[in-house]
Design a protein around this motif. Structure first.
Motif, PDB file in Angstrom:
ATOM      1  N   GLU A  24       0.836  -1.202   0.000  1.00  0.00           N
ATOM      2  CA  GLU A  24       0.000   0.000   0.000  1.00  0.00           C
ATOM      3  C   GLU A  24       0.874   1.256   0.000  1.00  0.00           C
ATOM      4  OE1 GLU A  24      -3.339   1.099   0.164  1.00  0.00           O
ATOM      5  OE2 GLU A  24      -3.407  -0.788  -0.943  1.00  0.00           O
ATOM      6  N   TYR A  25       2.049   1.143   0.605  1.00  0.00           N
ATOM      7  CA  TYR A  25       2.922   2.312   0.730  1.00  0.00           C
ATOM      8  C   TYR A  25       4.035   2.294  -0.303  1.00  0.00           C
ATOM      9  CZ  TYR A  25       0.607   3.257   5.117  1.00  0.00           C
ATOM     10  OH  TYR A  25      -0.334   3.551   6.055  1.00  0.00           O
ATOM     11  N   GLU A  28       5.837   5.543  -1.239  1.00  0.00           N
ATOM     12  CA  GLU A  28       6.753   6.001  -0.199  1.00  0.00           C
ATOM     13  C   GLU A  28       8.047   5.194  -0.216  1.00  0.00           C
ATOM     14  OE1 GLU A  28       4.360   5.819   3.287  1.00  0.00           O
ATOM     15  OE2 GLU A  28       5.059   7.794   3.902  1.00  0.00           O
ATOM     16  N   LEU A  31      10.440   6.098  -2.880  1.00  0.00           N
ATOM     17  CA  LEU A  31      11.196   7.308  -2.559  1.00  0.00           C
ATOM     18  C   LEU A  31      12.283   7.009  -1.537  1.00  0.00           C
ATOM     19  CD1 LEU A  31       8.358   9.940  -2.499  1.00  0.00           C
ATOM     20  CD2 LEU A  31      10.263   9.819  -4.080  1.00  0.00           C
ATOM     21  N   TRP A  32      11.978   6.132  -0.572  1.00  0.00           N
ATOM     22  CA  TRP A  32      13.021   5.746   0.387  1.00  0.00           C
ATOM     23  C   TRP A  32      14.177   5.078  -0.338  1.00  0.00           C
ATOM     24  CZ3 TRP A  32      13.602   8.018   4.614  1.00  0.00           C
ATOM     25  CH2 TRP A  32      12.531   8.332   5.453  1.00  0.00           C
ATOM     26  N   LEU A  34      15.082   5.531  -3.380  1.00  0.00           N
ATOM     27  CA  LEU A  34      15.806   6.545  -4.134  1.00  0.00           C
ATOM     28  C   LEU A  34      16.667   7.411  -3.215  1.00  0.00           C
ATOM     29  CD1 LEU A  34      15.918   7.267  -7.092  1.00  0.00           C
ATOM     30  CD2 LEU A  34      14.194   9.018  -6.691  1.00  0.00           C
ATOM     31  N   SER A  35      16.220   7.563  -1.964  1.00  0.00           N
ATOM     32  CA  SER A  35      16.998   8.415  -1.067  1.00  0.00           C
ATOM     33  C   SER A  35      18.282   7.727  -0.609  1.00  0.00           C
ATOM     34  CB  SER A  35      16.152   8.837   0.134  1.00  0.00           C
ATOM     35  OG  SER A  35      15.926   7.735   0.964  1.00  0.00           O
ATOM     36  N   VAL A  37      20.752   7.108  -2.533  1.00  0.00           N
ATOM     37  CA  VAL A  37      21.713   7.295  -3.623  1.00  0.00           C
ATOM     38  C   VAL A  37      23.085   7.761  -3.152  1.00  0.00           C
ATOM     39  CG1 VAL A  37      19.995   7.759  -5.399  1.00  0.00           C
ATOM     40  CG2 VAL A  37      20.897   9.642  -4.042  1.00  0.00           C
ATOM     41  N   LEU A  38      23.216   8.007  -1.848  1.00  0.00           N
ATOM     42  CA  LEU A  38      24.466   8.560  -1.343  1.00  0.00           C
ATOM     43  C   LEU A  38      25.713   7.769  -1.784  1.00  0.00           C
ATOM     44  CD1 LEU A  38      24.950  11.084   0.188  1.00  0.00           C
ATOM     45  CD2 LEU A  38      24.970   9.807   2.302  1.00  0.00           C
ATOM     46  N   ILE A  41      26.844   9.002  -5.141  1.00  0.00           N
ATOM     47  CA  ILE A  41      27.485  10.318  -5.107  1.00  0.00           C
ATOM     48  C   ILE A  41      28.927  10.163  -4.623  1.00  0.00           C
ATOM     49  CG2 ILE A  41      27.452  12.556  -3.953  1.00  0.00           C
ATOM     50  CD1 ILE A  41      24.418  12.413  -3.968  1.00  0.00           C
ATOM     51  N   LYS A 175      11.821   9.541  24.716  1.00  0.00           N
ATOM     52  CA  LYS A 175      12.517  10.111  23.566  1.00  0.00           C
ATOM     53  C   LYS A 175      13.732   9.272  23.200  1.00  0.00           C
ATOM     54  CE  LYS A 175      10.459  13.888  22.084  1.00  0.00           C
ATOM     55  NZ  LYS A 175      10.171  14.134  20.669  1.00  0.00           N
ATOM     56  N   ALA A 178      16.191   9.870  20.105  1.00  0.00           N
ATOM     57  CA  ALA A 178      17.339  10.771  20.123  1.00  0.00           C
ATOM     58  C   ALA A 178      18.631   9.958  20.243  1.00  0.00           C
ATOM     59  CB  ALA A 178      17.217  11.757  21.272  1.00  0.00           C
ATOM     60  N   LEU A 179      18.570   8.860  20.996  1.00  0.00           N
ATOM     61  CA  LEU A 179      19.746   7.991  21.128  1.00  0.00           C
ATOM     62  C   LEU A 179      20.065   7.296  19.809  1.00  0.00           C
ATOM     63  CD1 LEU A 179      19.134   6.315  24.581  1.00  0.00           C
ATOM     64  CD2 LEU A 179      20.869   7.990  23.988  1.00  0.00           C
ATOM     65  N   ARG A 181      19.893   8.564  16.979  1.00  0.00           N
ATOM     66  CA  ARG A 181      20.683   9.518  16.194  1.00  0.00           C
ATOM     67  C   ARG A 181      22.171   9.372  16.518  1.00  0.00           C
ATOM     68  NH1 ARG A 181      20.191  14.709  13.689  1.00  0.00           N
ATOM     69  NH2 ARG A 181      21.582  15.896  14.978  1.00  0.00           N
ATOM     70  N   LEU A 185      25.267   8.036  13.697  1.00  0.00           N
ATOM     71  CA  LEU A 185      26.444   8.787  13.224  1.00  0.00           C
ATOM     72  C   LEU A 185      27.666   7.899  13.019  1.00  0.00           C
ATOM     73  CD1 LEU A 185      25.950  12.103  15.147  1.00  0.00           C
ATOM     74  CD2 LEU A 185      25.968  11.789  12.684  1.00  0.00           C
TER      75      LEU A 185
END
Lengths: 265, 262
Positions: A24-25, A28, A31-32, A34-35, A37-38, A41, A175, A178-179, A181, A185
């Protein structure tokens, strides 16, 4: 008979329903895909740079490495912590906990359903890549392909367990993303997505090998691209990380569920 | 005008107050910003070494590009993501109705309603890094040069905003295409490195189609005093064009907005 709470009927129902849900998605998910592509590059950057010689990937090997890194990332991407945080905050987790099935299996199934939906889009992007770079085209041997598949799934398992560990912290803090994130990295810089591990200074390489990150992209990508790689060491490290993380996740999860008091508490 | 200014102060005052409710979160975000910049610098350093350059740019000059990239990444975190990312929710839940009924420009409201302070630290760090790179490259910052650099940074900010806004506004029709901003983000990441480091075909793409070049490379060239006048003029034309397109597209999209579940 149920193994880890699963039998064939449950697996089929879970995967079937999650695949239908993900279809169904599909816009979306395209697009994920396609994102991601890093790596391409970074490939265009590395292939024209003076620093290329130190990578140890000559000629088409570099193209193949980054294409493989793209594909491995496509099929090992994990977003479990976001889905879980929403479920926990909105109280949707409560009915899942009542079912005679570990809720983590539900998230595993939805990731597998999403990977299946992603498959045609990822294949399409790889096809476009080969149209632009026909000299890089290769077909891995059946054995090599199977090994790469296993390595990618092991990478997915490690990434999934790492996120489950953070997700279990949602029982204590609202939250926890946040961890995530902070975990993302080192993954971004040391997994091999942006630069092959061989690009780093030897001291950094030695240190990074003791973290799970290079086994998430660099190792499976090298297996897929047919690079000379120490299979035993790679699979051994992947297995070790799974065996280390699995009991931790289960313990933390059990402690968390004891604390859990549904929404509004 | 004064009314808009007062409203903006209220918007950001409340946003700041809300953020300070989650203090641990602020600490984690700040840590993430520092780690992210450290990782980017480590990655950049891999391309350099004794006598090595990246597309004709040396280490200090590449630091300026990386600094400007950090500035715009901060702008994305601070303003674009929290504001424009919420448009899709307004459309899905129908709360865009309330925005449209307010006696204030709707584009102003959806673009500047809130901000994430963590992004500001990135902007400051980025400016510091660019300044350090310029200093090491022997740039003497005269007032006219400073004005030129600030003008080009504003051009870049307008282009970045317009690109984001164009994509975010499509969610009036297709709620599901919101993820297209993730694709944009991935493409914009190419702005971490000087344009000349890419192959010719990509350079054309990054100059005219998705003008990444004007975000980082061109302001860096202005700072180094080697930008050509036609390129700067092209930057202004692109910024004006993109902003007009974003504005026009928003007004056009609103005519097709038929409230929730449309």
């Amino acid at each position: 008979m149920r193994i880890f709470g699963l039998n064939r009927r449950i697996v089929r129902a879970l995967l079937g329903s999650q695949y239908a849900h993900m279809l169904e998605y599909r816009a979306e998910i395209a697009l994920w895909a396609l994102s991601g592509v890093l790596p391409f590059i970074m490939l265009s950057l590395w292939s024209g740079s003076d620093a290329r010689a130190q990578l140890g990937l000559d000629g088409v090997a570099l193209d193949r490495y980054f294409l493989s890194a793209f594909l491995v990332r496509q099929f090992s991407v994990v977003w479990m912590v976001y889905a879980f945080e929403e479920d926990a905050l909105l109280g949707r987790l409560s009915p899942y906990l009542l079912q005679p099935l570990h809720p983590l299996w539900r998230y595993v199934a939805s990731h597998l359903g999403e990977q299946l939906t992603r498959l045609p889009f990822a294949a399409g992007i790889a096809g476009v890549f080969f149209l632009i770079q026909p000299q890089a085209f290769w077909i891995p041997s059946l054995g090599g392909f199977l090994l790469a598949w296993i390595a990618t799934w092991m990478a997915f398992a490690i990434a999934f367990l790492l996120q489950s560990l953070i997700a279990s912290l949602c029982f204590w803090s609202e939250k926890a993303t946040a961890l995530e994130r902070l975990l993302f990295l080192p993954f971004l810089f040391f997994s091999g997505l942006l630069a092959p591990l061989t690009a780093f200074p030897p001291a950094v390489q030695d240190w990074v090998r003791w973290t799970p990150f290079p086994y998430l992209i660099d190792f499976p990508a090298r297996v897929l691209s047919g690079d000379a790689v120490n299979l035993a060491a790679g699979f051994g490290a992947q297995l070790a990380w799974v065996l280390l993380l699995l009991p931790l996740v289960l313990l933390l999860w059990r402690a968390g569920v004891r604390r859990y008091s549904a929404m509004g508490a | 005008m004064g009314r808009y200014w007062r409203t903006l102060r209220r918007f950001w005052g409340t946003a700041l107050a809300t953020q300070l409710e989650y203090q641990l979160n602020v600490v984690v975000e700040l840590l993430a910003v520092v780690l992210s910049l450290g990782g980017s610098l480590l990655l950049l350093s891999l391309f350099f070494g004794p006598g090595r350059e990246l597309g004709g740019w040396n280490w200090n000059q590449a630091l300026i590009v990386q600094g400007f990239y950090t500035v715009f990444d901060g702008m994305t975190t601070a303003w674009l993501r929290p504001n424009l990312g919420a448009i899709v929710t307004y459309v899905r839940e129908g709360t865009l109705d309330f925005v449209l009924l307010k006696p204030i420009d709707s584009q102003f409201w959806v673009s500047l309603r809130t901000f994430a302070p963590a992004g500001l630290s990135e902007v400051v760090l980025g400016l510091g890094l660019a300044g350090w790179g310029a200093h090491q490259s022997g740039v003497v910052l005269t007032p006219p040069l400073l004005v030129a650099v600030l003008l080009m940074l504003m051009v870049a900010a307008v282009i970045l905003y317009s690109l984001w806004f164009l994509i975010a506004a499509t969610s009036i029709w297709f709620v599901k295409t919101w993820n297209a901003t993730e694709v944009l983000r991935a493409v914009l990441a190419s702005g971490r490195y000087p344009l000349e480091a890419y192959p010719a075909s990509l350079r054309l793409l990054f100059t005219l189609v998705v003008p990444v070049a004007f975000l980082t490379t061109v302001p860096a060239e202005v700072l180094l005093g080697r930008a050509s006048l036609p390129l700067l003029a092209l930057g202004f034309v692109l910024a004006g064009g993109f902003f007009a397109a974003a504005r026009g597209f928003w007004l056009f999209a609103l005519r097709h907005y038929t409230s929730a579940s449309s």
